[in-house]
Design a protein around this motif. Sequence first.
Motif, PDB file in Angstrom:
ATOM      1  N   ALA A   9      16.675  54.250  34.791  1.00  0.00           N
ATOM      2  CA  ALA A   9      16.971  52.858  34.449  1.00  0.00           C
ATOM      3  C   ALA A   9      17.986  52.264  35.408  1.00  0.00           C
ATOM      4  O   ALA A   9      17.896  51.095  35.789  1.00  0.00           O
ATOM      5  N   ALA A  10      18.966  53.082  35.810  1.00  0.00           N
ATOM      6  CA  ALA A  10      19.991  52.565  36.722  1.00  0.00           C
ATOM      7  C   ALA A  10      19.448  52.285  38.105  1.00  0.00           C
ATOM      8  O   ALA A  10      19.984  51.450  38.837  1.00  0.00           O
ATOM      9  N   SER A  11      18.376  52.974  38.485  1.00  0.00           N
ATOM     10  CA  SER A  11      17.850  52.820  39.844  1.00  0.00           C
ATOM     11  C   SER A  11      16.708  51.814  39.935  1.00  0.00           C
ATOM     12  O   SER A  11      16.241  51.528  41.036  1.00  0.00           O
ATOM     13  N   GLU A  12      16.266  51.264  38.812  1.00  0.00           N
ATOM     14  CA  GLU A  12      15.053  50.447  38.858  1.00  0.00           C
ATOM     15  C   GLU A  12      15.230  49.161  39.645  1.00  0.00           C
ATOM     16  O   GLU A  12      14.254  48.593  40.141  1.00  0.00           O
ATOM     17  N   ASN A  13      16.467  48.684  39.793  1.00  0.00           N
ATOM     18  CA  ASN A  13      16.705  47.466  40.565  1.00  0.00           C
ATOM     19  C   ASN A  13      17.167  47.758  41.989  1.00  0.00           C
ATOM     20  O   ASN A  13      17.542  46.836  42.711  1.00  0.00           O
ATOM     21  N   ALA A  14      17.142  49.030  42.394  1.00  0.00           N
ATOM     22  CA  ALA A  14      17.584  49.392  43.735  1.00  0.00           C
ATOM     23  C   ALA A  14      16.586  48.894  44.775  1.00  0.00           C
ATOM     24  O   ALA A  14      15.392  48.791  44.521  1.00  0.00           O
ATOM     25  N   VAL A  15      17.097  48.583  45.958  1.00  0.00           N
ATOM     26  CA  VAL A  15      16.266  48.158  47.082  1.00  0.00           C
ATOM     27  C   VAL A  15      16.565  49.073  48.258  1.00  0.00           C
ATOM     28  O   VAL A  15      17.571  49.793  48.259  1.00  0.00           O
ATOM     29  N   PRO A  16      15.701  49.101  49.280  1.00  0.00           N
ATOM     30  CA  PRO A  16      15.968  49.954  50.436  1.00  0.00           C
ATOM     31  C   PRO A  16      17.370  49.722  50.991  1.00  0.00           C
ATOM     32  O   PRO A  16      17.793  48.583  51.177  1.00  0.00           O
ATOM     33  N   GLY A  17      18.072  50.826  51.232  1.00  0.00           N
ATOM     34  CA  GLY A  17      19.457  50.752  51.691  1.00  0.00           C
ATOM     35  C   GLY A  17      20.443  51.113  50.611  1.00  0.00           C
ATOM     36  O   GLY A  17      21.565  51.528  50.901  1.00  0.00           O
ATOM     37  N   ASP A  18      20.043  50.978  49.319  1.00  0.00           N
ATOM     38  CA  ASP A  18      20.901  51.384  48.214  1.00  0.00           C
ATOM     39  C   ASP A  18      20.878  52.898  48.073  1.00  0.00           C
ATOM     40  O   ASP A  18      19.867  53.552  48.354  1.00  0.00           O
ATOM     41  N   ALA A  19      21.981  53.455  47.574  1.00  0.00           N
ATOM     42  CA  ALA A  19      22.069  54.907  47.409  1.00  0.00           C
ATOM     43  C   ALA A  19      21.061  55.428  46.393  1.00  0.00           C
ATOM     44  O   ALA A  19      20.624  56.569  46.479  1.00  0.00           O
ATOM     45  N   LEU A  20      20.680  54.583  45.433  1.00  0.00           N
ATOM     46  CA  LEU A  20      19.785  55.038  44.364  1.00  0.00           C
ATOM     47  C   LEU A  20      18.313  54.762  44.662  1.00  0.00           C
ATOM     48  O   LEU A  20      17.457  55.037  43.825  1.00  0.00           O
ATOM     49  N   TYR A  21      18.016  54.216  45.842  1.00  0.00           N
ATOM     50  CA  TYR A  21      16.615  53.873  46.116  1.00  0.00           C
ATOM     51  C   TYR A  21      15.741  55.120  46.200  1.00  0.00           C
ATOM     52  O   TYR A  21      14.589  55.104  45.776  1.00  0.00           O
ATOM     53  N   GLY A  22      16.285  56.197  46.755  1.00  0.00           N
ATOM     54  CA  GLY A  22      15.518  57.444  46.803  1.00  0.00           C
ATOM     55  C   GLY A  22      15.164  57.944  45.423  1.00  0.00           C
ATOM     56  O   GLY A  22      14.062  58.456  45.201  1.00  0.00           O
ATOM     57  N   MET A  23      16.087  57.795  44.460  1.00  0.00           N
ATOM     58  CA  MET A  23      15.794  58.194  43.082  1.00  0.00           C
ATOM     59  C   MET A  23      14.684  57.331  42.505  1.00  0.00           C
ATOM     60  O   MET A  23      13.799  57.818  41.789  1.00  0.00           O
ATOM     61  N   LYS A  24      14.691  56.064  42.826  1.00  0.00           N
ATOM     62  CA  LYS A  24      13.651  55.159  42.336  1.00  0.00           C
ATOM     63  C   LYS A  24      12.274  55.597  42.829  1.00  0.00           C
ATOM     64  O   LYS A  24      11.310  55.672  42.054  1.00  0.00           O
ATOM     65  N   ARG A  25      12.163  55.926  44.107  1.00  0.00           N
ATOM     66  CA  ARG A  25      10.876  56.345  44.646  1.00  0.00           C
ATOM     67  C   ARG A  25      10.480  57.725  44.120  1.00  0.00           C
ATOM     68  O   ARG A  25       9.287  58.006  43.914  1.00  0.00           O
ATOM     69  N   SER A  26      11.462  58.607  43.905  1.00  0.00           N
ATOM     70  CA  SER A  26      11.160  59.925  43.327  1.00  0.00           C
ATOM     71  C   SER A  26      10.619  59.786  41.908  1.00  0.00           C
ATOM     72  O   SER A  26       9.725  60.524  41.499  1.00  0.00           O
ATOM     73  N   THR A  27      11.146  58.833  41.166  1.00  0.00           N
ATOM     74  CA  THR A  27      10.645  58.584  39.814  1.00  0.00           C
ATOM     75  C   THR A  27       9.190  58.140  39.852  1.00  0.00           C
ATOM     76  O   THR A  27       8.369  58.558  39.031  1.00  0.00           O
ATOM     77  N   GLU A  28       8.842  57.307  40.834  1.00  0.00           N
ATOM     78  CA  GLU A  28       7.457  56.862  40.967  1.00  0.00           C
ATOM     79  C   GLU A  28       6.539  58.042  41.284  1.00  0.00           C
ATOM     80  O   GLU A  28       5.435  58.157  40.733  1.00  0.00           O
ATOM     81  N   ARG A  29       6.986  58.936  42.167  1.00  0.00           N
ATOM     82  CA  ARG A  29       6.171  60.113  42.489  1.00  0.00           C
ATOM     83  C   ARG A  29       6.000  61.003  41.267  1.00  0.00           C
ATOM     84  O   ARG A  29       4.939  61.608  41.068  1.00  0.00           O
ATOM     85  N   ALA A  30       7.039  61.095  40.439  1.00  0.00           N
ATOM     86  CA  ALA A  30       6.926  61.888  39.215  1.00  0.00           C
ATOM     87  C   ALA A  30       5.898  61.283  38.268  1.00  0.00           C
ATOM     88  O   ALA A  30       5.120  61.998  37.632  1.00  0.00           O
TER      89      ALA A  30
END
Length: 293
Positions: free
Chosen positions: A131-152
């Motif tokens: 939930a914390a990473s859902e608004n992240a954009v490229p360049g944010d520290a949490l963007y990798g977590m957002k994309r990892s969640t999508e792969r999961a």
Amino acid sequence: MDSDLFSRRRAERFAQLLGEANGGRRHRARSRADDQLTALVAVGRQLSANPPAITVDPEFRAGLRAMLLATAEREGVGASASAGGAAVPARRSAVTRWPVLPAVTARRARARGAILIGITAGAVAVSGISAASENAVPGDALYGMKRSTERAQLAFTSSDVSRGQLFLDFARTRLGEAAELRGDQVGYSDVLDDMDADTRHGVRLLTGAAVQRPDPAVLDRINTFVTAQQRAVGALLDEGTPAERERTRRSLALLDAVGKRSAALRAAIACGLPAPTASDALGPAPATCAAAR
């Protein structure tokens, strides 16, 4: 009887039954546990059809995001390896003990590790971190977590129709990120590249499923996506540099091609044409009904 093996087989069979219920490939093999798993499959289908509404408190989201960003900065998460060589993996001593373990023990440990990774990925998909990473954009520290969640999410989806829909959902997400990156020409273009790639992946899976069944109703998902996405992408033309507007037009051209492919496949299915043998980035490429006569 090996209880771990039995439990693993039950879990694998449950995944097969759930995939079949969601339109995936059917398996001929039957299991003695099928009757017991039927109720769980019904629950799974009900949750998929009517997912529970989950809301995250804004204060919790903001606090968790701040904590994760601080931790990422402190621990160097996302930092590149030093120029002197690759980063040294953590807990090195634990890794070096692996070779001396018996082969059977090592295989069991790897299997359990894979199970734990799967469970962790599933937990991440519904956790506060997600939930914390859902608004992240490229360049944010949490963007990798957002994309990892999508792969999961993709890893836990078995049918082509469901996976195709997920890719289209990801394309919508990339569009939202692009709107936040206007003014950053490189970042804006890269996100639209990812958006177009997600669009192609999703459309290819859905058109393939529509032809294989054959079922024109699957194409409705594509049409709904194209209608909304064209409107949203077109809104990006109102602002931005000439280079950004030119890049946006390329995404609009892709959506136009997707709409035409969906219409052609729908007509081919209605005409009773055989499954197309040719395909491209958007999936099956059918002949026209007039050409088949």
